[in-house]
Motif scaffolding. Structure first.
Motif, mmCIF file in Angstrom:
data_model
loop_
_atom_site.group_PDB
_atom_site.id
_atom_site.type_symbol
_atom_site.label_atom_id
_atom_site.label_comp_id
_atom_site.label_asym_id
_atom_site.label_seq_id
_atom_site.Cartn_x
_atom_site.Cartn_y
_atom_site.Cartn_z
ATOM 1 N N VAL A 148 41.640 42.491 42.387
ATOM 2 C CA VAL A 148 40.559 41.710 43.008
ATOM 3 C C VAL A 148 39.220 42.078 42.368
ATOM 4 C CG1 VAL A 148 39.357 41.154 45.149
ATOM 5 C CG2 VAL A 148 41.823 41.510 45.182
ATOM 6 N N GLY A 149 38.624 41.105 41.713
ATOM 7 C CA GLY A 149 37.292 41.282 41.140
ATOM 8 C C GLY A 149 36.249 40.729 42.086
ATOM 9 N N GLU A 150 35.042 40.631 41.565
ATOM 10 C CA GLU A 150 33.903 40.255 42.415
ATOM 11 C C GLU A 150 33.797 38.731 42.571
ATOM 12 O OE1 GLU A 150 30.484 42.282 40.933
ATOM 13 O OE2 GLU A 150 29.154 40.685 41.601
ATOM 14 N N ALA A 151 33.577 38.073 41.472
ATOM 15 C CA ALA A 151 33.370 36.621 41.478
ATOM 16 C C ALA A 151 33.456 36.123 40.038
ATOM 17 C CB ALA A 151 31.995 36.289 42.053
ATOM 18 N N PRO A 152 33.772 34.858 39.852
ATOM 19 C CA PRO A 152 33.831 34.349 38.477
ATOM 20 C C PRO A 152 32.478 34.458 37.790
ATOM 21 C CG PRO A 152 34.642 32.720 40.077
ATOM 22 C CD PRO A 152 34.037 33.839 40.865
ATOM 23 N N GLY A 153 32.519 34.692 36.488
ATOM 24 C CA GLY A 153 31.306 34.657 35.675
ATOM 25 C C GLY A 153 31.238 33.319 34.939
ATOM 26 N N ARG A 154 30.428 33.298 33.906
ATOM 27 C CA ARG A 154 30.187 32.044 33.189
ATOM 28 C C ARG A 154 31.476 31.480 32.564
ATOM 29 N NH1 ARG A 154 29.178 31.054 27.997
ATOM 30 N NH2 ARG A 154 28.069 29.119 27.525
ATOM 31 N N ASP A 155 32.212 32.352 31.825
ATOM 32 C CA ASP A 155 33.434 31.888 31.150
ATOM 33 C C ASP A 155 34.475 31.422 32.162
ATOM 34 O OD1 ASP A 155 32.523 32.486 28.554
ATOM 35 O OD2 ASP A 155 32.976 34.598 28.869
ATOM 36 N N GLU A 156 34.585 32.177 33.254
ATOM 37 C CA GLU A 156 35.590 31.849 34.268
ATOM 38 C C GLU A 156 35.240 30.524 34.945
ATOM 39 O OE1 GLU A 156 34.046 34.845 33.974
ATOM 40 O OE2 GLU A 156 35.757 35.979 33.175
ATOM 41 N N ASP A 157 33.946 30.319 35.187
ATOM 42 C CA ASP A 157 33.484 29.083 35.821
ATOM 43 C C ASP A 157 33.816 27.882 34.924
ATOM 44 O OD1 ASP A 157 31.995 27.548 37.741
ATOM 45 O OD2 ASP A 157 30.296 27.523 36.356
ATOM 46 N N GLN A 161 39.568 29.929 35.312
ATOM 47 C CA GLN A 161 40.547 31.026 35.340
ATOM 48 C C GLN A 161 39.808 32.355 35.507
ATOM 49 O OE1 GLN A 161 43.877 30.814 35.245
ATOM 50 N NE2 GLN A 161 43.758 28.577 35.132
ATOM 51 N N PRO A 162 40.414 33.307 36.229
ATOM 52 C CA PRO A 162 39.721 34.572 36.441
ATOM 53 C C PRO A 162 39.806 35.487 35.217
ATOM 54 C CG PRO A 162 41.870 34.663 37.473
ATOM 55 C CD PRO A 162 41.724 33.263 36.913
ATOM 56 N N PHE A 163 38.781 36.277 35.012
ATOM 57 C CA PHE A 163 38.778 37.324 33.990
ATOM 58 C C PHE A 163 39.254 36.829 32.621
ATOM 59 C CE2 PHE A 163 38.418 40.037 37.734
ATOM 60 C CZ PHE A 163 37.498 40.967 37.292
ATOM 61 N N VAL A 164 38.540 35.840 32.106
ATOM 62 C CA VAL A 164 38.870 35.337 30.765
ATOM 63 C C VAL A 164 37.781 35.665 29.743
ATOM 64 C CG1 VAL A 164 40.460 33.493 31.434
ATOM 65 C CG2 VAL A 164 37.995 33.050 31.434
ATOM 66 N N ARG A 166 34.807 38.606 28.212
ATOM 67 C CA ARG A 166 34.936 39.915 27.565
ATOM 68 C C ARG A 166 35.549 40.952 28.503
ATOM 69 N NH1 ARG A 166 29.996 42.906 25.693
ATOM 70 N NH2 ARG A 166 31.346 44.444 24.756
ATOM 71 N N SER A 167 35.079 40.966 29.740
ATOM 72 C CA SER A 167 35.638 41.977 30.657
ATOM 73 C C SER A 167 37.091 41.648 30.982
ATOM 74 C CB SER A 167 34.789 42.115 31.919
ATOM 75 O OG SER A 167 34.661 40.892 32.576
ATOM 76 N N GLY A 168 37.422 40.359 30.951
ATOM 77 C CA GLY A 168 38.811 39.960 31.170
ATOM 78 C C GLY A 168 39.714 40.450 30.050
ATOM 79 N N GLY A 188 42.635 37.834 41.095
ATOM 80 C CA GLY A 188 41.747 36.962 41.863
ATOM 81 C C GLY A 188 40.393 37.615 42.051
ATOM 82 N N ASN A 189 39.597 37.008 42.871
ATOM 83 C CA ASN A 189 38.246 37.500 43.114
ATOM 84 C C ASN A 189 37.904 37.397 44.591
ATOM 85 O OD1 ASN A 189 36.881 38.189 40.528
ATOM 86 N ND2 ASN A 189 37.443 36.097 39.984
ATOM 87 N N ILE A 190 36.900 38.147 45.000
ATOM 88 C CA ILE A 190 36.391 38.012 46.374
ATOM 89 C C ILE A 190 35.871 36.581 46.565
ATOM 90 C CG2 ILE A 190 34.547 38.742 47.947
ATOM 91 C CD1 ILE A 190 36.484 41.016 47.654
ATOM 92 N N PHE A 262 36.617 51.249 38.342
ATOM 93 C CA PHE A 262 35.463 50.609 37.733
ATOM 94 C C PHE A 262 35.762 49.170 37.329
ATOM 95 C CE2 PHE A 262 35.053 55.152 36.658
ATOM 96 C CZ PHE A 262 33.852 55.409 37.279
ATOM 97 N N HIS A 263 34.732 48.357 37.347
ATOM 98 C CA HIS A 263 34.847 46.995 36.844
ATOM 99 C C HIS A 263 34.871 47.069 35.313
ATOM 100 C CE1 HIS A 263 33.999 42.788 36.097
ATOM 101 N NE2 HIS A 263 34.161 42.546 37.387
ATOM 102 N N PRO A 264 35.736 46.259 34.649
ATOM 103 C CA PRO A 264 35.763 46.311 33.185
ATOM 104 C C PRO A 264 34.398 46.034 32.548
ATOM 105 C CG PRO A 264 37.476 44.825 34.020
ATOM 106 C CD PRO A 264 36.743 45.352 35.207
HETATM 107 N N1 URA Z 1 34.084 39.440 36.751
HETATM 108 C C1 URA Z 1 34.734 39.343 37.936
HETATM 109 O O1 URA Z 1 34.494 40.107 38.866
HETATM 110 N N2 URA Z 1 35.644 38.365 38.052
HETATM 111 C C2 URA Z 1 35.960 37.535 37.058
HETATM 112 O O2 URA Z 1 36.836 36.696 37.247
HETATM 113 C C3 URA Z 1 35.287 37.696 35.838
HETATM 114 C C4 URA Z 1 34.353 38.650 35.703
#
Ligand code: URA
Length: 300
Positions: A148-157, A161-164, A166-168, A188-190, A262-264
């Protein structure tokens, strides 16, 4: 930060990223961490010294024999304490409404797909106005581990798709380092929609989105949840405790054990934290194995 410092940090990041991409599957490049020098046991003291390891990788840091691994005893103690805690928590607690109280679906993949269709047009909070796509989540509907991550970022939006980003990509490597593919876990994300400028989730957004996460969990029923980063951990666990204190301890969401690391994205900015993150994920893997051994019926 000065321009020069920013430039150095950027080049450092880029080098780390390039080296991580060069490391073989299952290994993880550790920027500044040399492979630990493993002292041979006393009885082998006369044996010729092994040459120093050329590069620091996860496989270097994870010797085959637990006797060679100073971290193994710590990991074993963590798992024993965590299993005890999980046992007593389950004995004491009522399951969270909406999680274990519902019967598991006969076909989790179809149930998750039906939920996805329901969530895609969600307008429960203001993020519906600024998002490009709802990022529902991805992976196996029978996953034993939910990330479980925080929320989608720019690429994910953009990609839905989640975590796609750099951190993904780093997350994919972290999972590979403990022998897991992305399609074996659920990611997934919160929040399912991107907050503008990647700001932290707001309480009403979390409140509006959490039912989706709970329904996902009720379908997937993972053995373990792993929260990535402070915001995900504090939000899911409803606590203001620092990530430093949340790491290395088992927590609960309903009756599902939760670990935090830690978050990637943080690891990309702070490569020195990778050693601690590696220990976290090894503990997570060991706990997964102990949970599976204690309840072998629940297969992925
Ligand atoms: N960071 C997050 O927490 N979630 C994502 O899906 C992408 C980056």
């Amino acid at each position: 930060m000065s321009d020069a410092a920013q430039y150095r940090a950027l080049v450092g990041d880029l080098l780390t990223w390039l080296r991580q991409n060069e490391t073989p599957q299952g290994a993880w490049y550790w920027d500044e961490d040399p492979a630990p020098v493993v002292e041979p046991p006393a009885k082998e003291a006369v044996a010729p010294k092994a040459p120093a390891a050329p590069a620091a990788t996860v496989s270097d840091a994870a010797p085959d024999s637990p006797d060679d691994d100073p971290f193994a005893a710590e990991c074993e103690a963590f798992v024993a304490a965590a299993m005890e805690r999980i046992g007593s928590h389950r004995a004491e607690s009522e399951a969270l409404p909406g999680l274990e109280e519902t019967a598991p679906p006969a076909d989790p993949a179809s149930a998750l797909d039906a939920l996805r269709q329901e969530v895609l047009p969600c307008i429960a909070c203001g993020l519906a106005e600024t998002r490009k796509n709802v990022v529902f989540g991805s992976g196996s509907a029978r996953a034993e581990l939910m990330i479980v991550g925080e929320a989608p970022g720019r690429d994910e939006d953009i990609q839905g798709q989640p975590f796609v980003g750099r951190s993904g990509q780093l997350l994919t490597k972290i999972l590979a380092a403990i022998g897991l593919r992305r399609d074996e876990v659920y990611i997934g994300n919160i929040l399912k929609c991107r907050p503008p400028d990647n700001r932290d989730p707001l309480p009403p957004e979390v409140l509006a989105c959490e039912p989706h996460l709970r329904r996902q969990l009720a379908i997937i029923r993972p053995r373990l949840i792993c929260c990535l980063g402070r915001v995900a951990a504090q939000t899911l666990l409803r606590t203001s405790t620092s990530l430093t204190r949340l790491r290395g301890e088992v927590h609960f969401y309903g009756d599902i054990p939760v670990l935090a690391t830690f978050h990637p994205a943080y690891l990309l900015r702070n490569p020195a934290a990778k050693r601690d993150a590696w220990n976290d994920v090894r503990m997570m893997k060991a706990l997964m194995e102990a949970l599976a051994a204690a309840d072998p019926g629940r297969g992925a």
